[in-house]
Design a protein around this motif. Sequence first.
Motif, PDB file in Angstrom:
ATOM      1  N   UNK A  77       1.048  -0.905   0.332  1.00 33.74           N
ATOM      2  CA  UNK A  77       0.157  -0.072  -0.079  1.00 33.74           C
ATOM      3  C   UNK A  77       0.801   1.497  -0.462  1.00 33.74           C
ATOM      4  N   UNK A  79       0.700   5.225   0.887  1.00 31.40           N
ATOM      5  CA  UNK A  79      -0.277   6.178   1.429  1.00 31.40           C
ATOM      6  C   UNK A  79      -0.108   7.782   0.422  1.00 31.40           C
ATOM      7  N   UNK A  83       3.190   8.685   4.086  1.00 30.38           N
ATOM      8  CA  UNK A  83       3.323   8.256   5.441  1.00 30.38           C
ATOM      9  C   UNK A  83       4.984   7.284   5.771  1.00 30.38           C
ATOM     10  N   UNK A  84       5.774   7.945   5.516  1.00 31.39           N
ATOM     11  CA  UNK A  84       7.156   7.733   5.683  1.00 31.39           C
ATOM     12  C   UNK A  84       7.090   7.650   6.933  1.00 31.39           C
ATOM     13  N   UNK A  85       7.976   7.104   8.066  1.00 34.59           N
ATOM     14  CA  UNK A  85       7.738   6.652   9.439  1.00 34.59           C
ATOM     15  C   UNK A  85       9.147   8.381   9.217  1.00 34.59           C
ATOM     16  N   UNK A  86       8.924   9.153  10.139  1.00 38.25           N
ATOM     17  CA  UNK A  86       9.455  10.307   9.947  1.00 38.25           C
ATOM     18  C   UNK A  86      11.218  10.060  10.375  1.00 38.25           C
ATOM     19  N   UNK A  87      10.835   9.650  11.905  1.00 41.23           N
ATOM     20  CA  UNK A  87      12.644   8.749  13.090  1.00 41.23           C
ATOM     21  C   UNK A  87      13.533   8.146  12.167  1.00 41.23           C
ATOM     22  N   UNK A  88      12.930   7.579  10.978  1.00 37.89           N
ATOM     23  CA  UNK A  88      13.504   6.847  10.470  1.00 37.89           C
ATOM     24  C   UNK A  88      14.380   6.748   9.413  1.00 37.89           C
ATOM     25  N   UNK A  96      11.950  -1.680   7.427  1.00 31.33           N
ATOM     26  CA  UNK A  96      10.824  -2.011   8.294  1.00 31.33           C
ATOM     27  C   UNK A  96       9.957  -3.570   8.152  1.00 31.33           C
ATOM     28  N   UNK A  97       9.396  -4.055   6.790  1.00 36.44           N
ATOM     29  CA  UNK A  97       8.254  -4.521   6.460  1.00 36.44           C
ATOM     30  C   UNK A  97       9.627  -6.305   6.713  1.00 36.44           C
ATOM     31  N   UNK A 100      10.367  -7.168  10.982  1.00 29.71           N
ATOM     32  CA  UNK A 100       9.287  -7.324  11.841  1.00 29.71           C
ATOM     33  C   UNK A 100       8.588  -8.844  11.661  1.00 29.71           C
ATOM     34  N   UNK A 148       9.290   0.353   0.150  1.00 29.90           N
ATOM     35  CA  UNK A 148       9.158  -0.069   1.275  1.00 29.90           C
ATOM     36  C   UNK A 148       7.981  -0.827   0.906  1.00 29.90           C
ATOM     37  N   UNK A 149       6.850  -0.377   0.247  1.00 27.02           N
ATOM     38  CA  UNK A 149       5.333  -1.275   0.448  1.00 27.02           C
ATOM     39  C   UNK A 149       5.932  -3.001  -0.995  1.00 27.02           C
ATOM     40  N   UNK A 152       8.316  -5.990   0.979  1.00 29.15           N
ATOM     41  CA  UNK A 152       7.338  -7.467   1.598  1.00 29.15           C
ATOM     42  C   UNK A 152       6.606  -8.280   0.271  1.00 29.15           C
TER      43      UNK A 152
ATOM     44  N   UNK B 168      -1.965   7.747   9.831  1.00 29.96           N
ATOM     45  CA  UNK B 168      -1.543   6.973   8.288  1.00 29.96           C
ATOM     46  C   UNK B 168      -0.323   5.976   8.595  1.00 29.96           C
ATOM     47  N   UNK B 169       0.925   6.998   9.760  1.00 28.06           N
ATOM     48  CA  UNK B 169       1.706   5.452   9.705  1.00 28.06           C
ATOM     49  C   UNK B 169       1.489   4.468  10.575  1.00 28.06           C
ATOM     50  N   UNK B 172       0.355   2.176   7.877  1.00 28.38           N
ATOM     51  CA  UNK B 172       1.470   1.770   7.161  1.00 28.38           C
ATOM     52  C   UNK B 172       2.090   0.504   7.721  1.00 28.38           C
ATOM     53  N   UNK B 175       0.002  -2.745   7.302  1.00 27.67           N
ATOM     54  CA  UNK B 175      -0.052  -3.233   5.632  1.00 27.67           C
ATOM     55  C   UNK B 175       1.264  -3.907   5.201  1.00 27.67           C
ATOM     56  N   UNK B 176       2.105  -3.333   6.243  1.00 22.13           N
ATOM     57  CA  UNK B 176       3.303  -4.356   5.890  1.00 22.13           C
ATOM     58  C   UNK B 176       3.481  -4.988   6.490  1.00 22.13           C
ATOM     59  N   UNK B 182       4.136  -4.699  17.252  1.00 16.06           N
ATOM     60  CA  UNK B 182       5.486  -3.780  17.589  1.00 16.06           C
ATOM     61  C   UNK B 182       4.817  -2.632  16.346  1.00 16.06           C
ATOM     62  N   UNK B 187       6.857   2.311  16.023  1.00 20.79           N
ATOM     63  CA  UNK B 187       6.917   3.844  14.656  1.00 20.79           C
ATOM     64  C   UNK B 187       6.020   4.377  15.969  1.00 20.79           C
ATOM     65  N   UNK B 191       8.029   8.470  17.835  1.00 24.06           N
ATOM     66  CA  UNK B 191       7.408   9.450  17.490  1.00 24.06           C
ATOM     67  C   UNK B 191       7.203  10.306  18.606  1.00 24.06           C
ATOM     68  N   UNK B 193       8.573   9.817  21.380  1.00 20.98           N
ATOM     69  CA  UNK B 193       9.274  10.231  23.533  1.00 20.98           C
ATOM     70  C   UNK B 193       9.163  11.039  23.848  1.00 20.98           C
TER      71      UNK B 193
END
Lengths: 338, 269
Positions: A77, A79, A83-88, A96-97, A100, A148-149, A152, B168-169, B172, B175-176, B182, B187, B191, B193
């Motif tokens: 998916x 977005x 919707x990227x993980x902002x802290x990564x 990520x996929x 985990x 990222x999508x 997986x 949305x994060x 996301x 979906x992953x 987790x 995630x 964000x 902390x």
Amino acid sequence: MIEVQGLHLRYGGVAALDGVNLALRAGEFVALLGASGSGKTTLLRSLAGLEFPDAGQVLIEGRDMAAVPARERGVGFVFQNYALFRHMTVFENIAFGLRIKPRRLRPGRAEIVRRVEELLALVRLPGMGGRHPDQLSGGQRQRVALARALAIEPRVLLLDEPFGALDAKVRKELRHWLRGLHDRLGLTSLFVTHDQDEALELADRVAVMRDGRVVQFDTPEALLAAPADAGVAGFLGDAVPIDCVVRDGQAWFEGLPPVAVAGVAEGKAVAFLRPVDLLVEPGAGEARVAAARQDGRGVRLTVETAGMLLEATPAPGWMPRRGEPCRVTALAARVFPA
Amino acid sequence: MRRPTEEAPWLRWVLCLAAVGVAVLFLVLPLAAVFAEAFRRGWEPAVRALADPDALAAVRLTLLVAAVAVPVNLVGGVAAAWAIAKFDFPGRRLLMVLIELPFSVSPVISGLVYVLVFGAQGWLGPWLEERGVQVIFALPGIVLATIFVTFPFVARTLIPLMQDQGRTEEEAAATLGADGWRMFRHVTLPNIRWALLSGVLLCNARAMGEFGAVSVVSGHVRGETNTMPLHVEILYNEYQFVAAFAVAGLLALLALVTLGAKAVLERAG
């Protein structure tokens, strides 16, 4: 590959999806086209397991998805705002996929690095793994979201307005690249857009949505040649609605010569005329050139007739001048009873 | 040329001076007075007052109460903020109002409510007493009252931030292939902390300093159910001013350290 049957979803009394039926074949690239609020994003999110329909069925590769949560659908998916993980970092986002996954399915550290490098190359961002999302341009973020999508290894890729936030030039580049990627990876893709050019240019088939329903699902050529109803005709190909009267197998207009139509009931009707349907020739006539300019695609011409301003196509070899008198012929029209 | 939002220089000076003046008069001066009074007769009486067994017991109790109340509110506050910011469910608005309740109700009333419920004449008191559990005038009551009064800090700090960050994060991540834990761990938590730390520190400062609610449920047993703020009051009422201000100074110091840690962390984040 993907089958949607009778999908209904209500948000606080409003039907967002009102009986959606849709079937995608494996390997297809399909656009969901519609105005905002037509339910296209809701449909896409229902396929991913992010919305929960009140009624109806979603089948992916023949499997009923009703009891399958988003995390187990294995659907890629992308977005609208990425919707990227902002802290990564970019690397961590893409990994990520993989990271985990349950221990027994998780690739080794070296394998993850290899896969992420591969994906970075695939989305043409080699060496960018160490950046953070806020250090990237919109087009780059978009490609990170895609990588990222894809990490997986989904069979199905869903994209919500994938080019919506990008400027026109980047958008054009990216869409051809995305289509190439889809073909190369053998994905089945469904993307949401409100831009008809994008849909008609890229997709194998286009599903036109309105009021929570798919009103027509066909190839771009078929959609343009035979729109299902006045709404679809008005939405596609810059068509202008013009009132007319159908009599003796012809549509009669004010200010335009009549056009032959078949299978439309006699009486008041509305005709949709695209610029390519209107041929304009120089010479004495009821019409007048209102504006004309040359651009990269040819001559853009606007004529005035019977108080209407219509975009039209000039006869070959003629460069119209403003104010010049001319004759307009309608080559074809899609006519629907009013 | 002056920008339209800019005031005349003299007015700016007046406003700044007024703000600083108010801050000094109402915030800095009283704090300075606490330390000045504590050390009025030098270091020795102040240190002796702190080494008193009752004072030490009060310090221990205060730290113990904070050590229980803060983690409870950390978990409860995160859970409440997560639920409110990331999900729609019936009763969501009601939950938001409830979270604010401890801020709007007087702490004394919060304490009285616990006495009503758990006290010897209360609803659950007799039942608990038969089983040998004492809540009121004992540690459990003090902890409960403190938890109640300090509950909003963590949740109130997190909710606006989490609502602002949207869902949305997390979607996301789902979906992953991420499950709820987790998703939260990798995630959501990273964000929030810094806001979380700031909320926890505020919660801690208040947990150590709470007077009203604790006063009602504590019973003021010296060396047993007196927290630092209660001990300060008792000493003061007995005209032991140096001792009272010495304990007050220590309490103020703990709060200042907490606020300092918060400022440092905010700069880092």
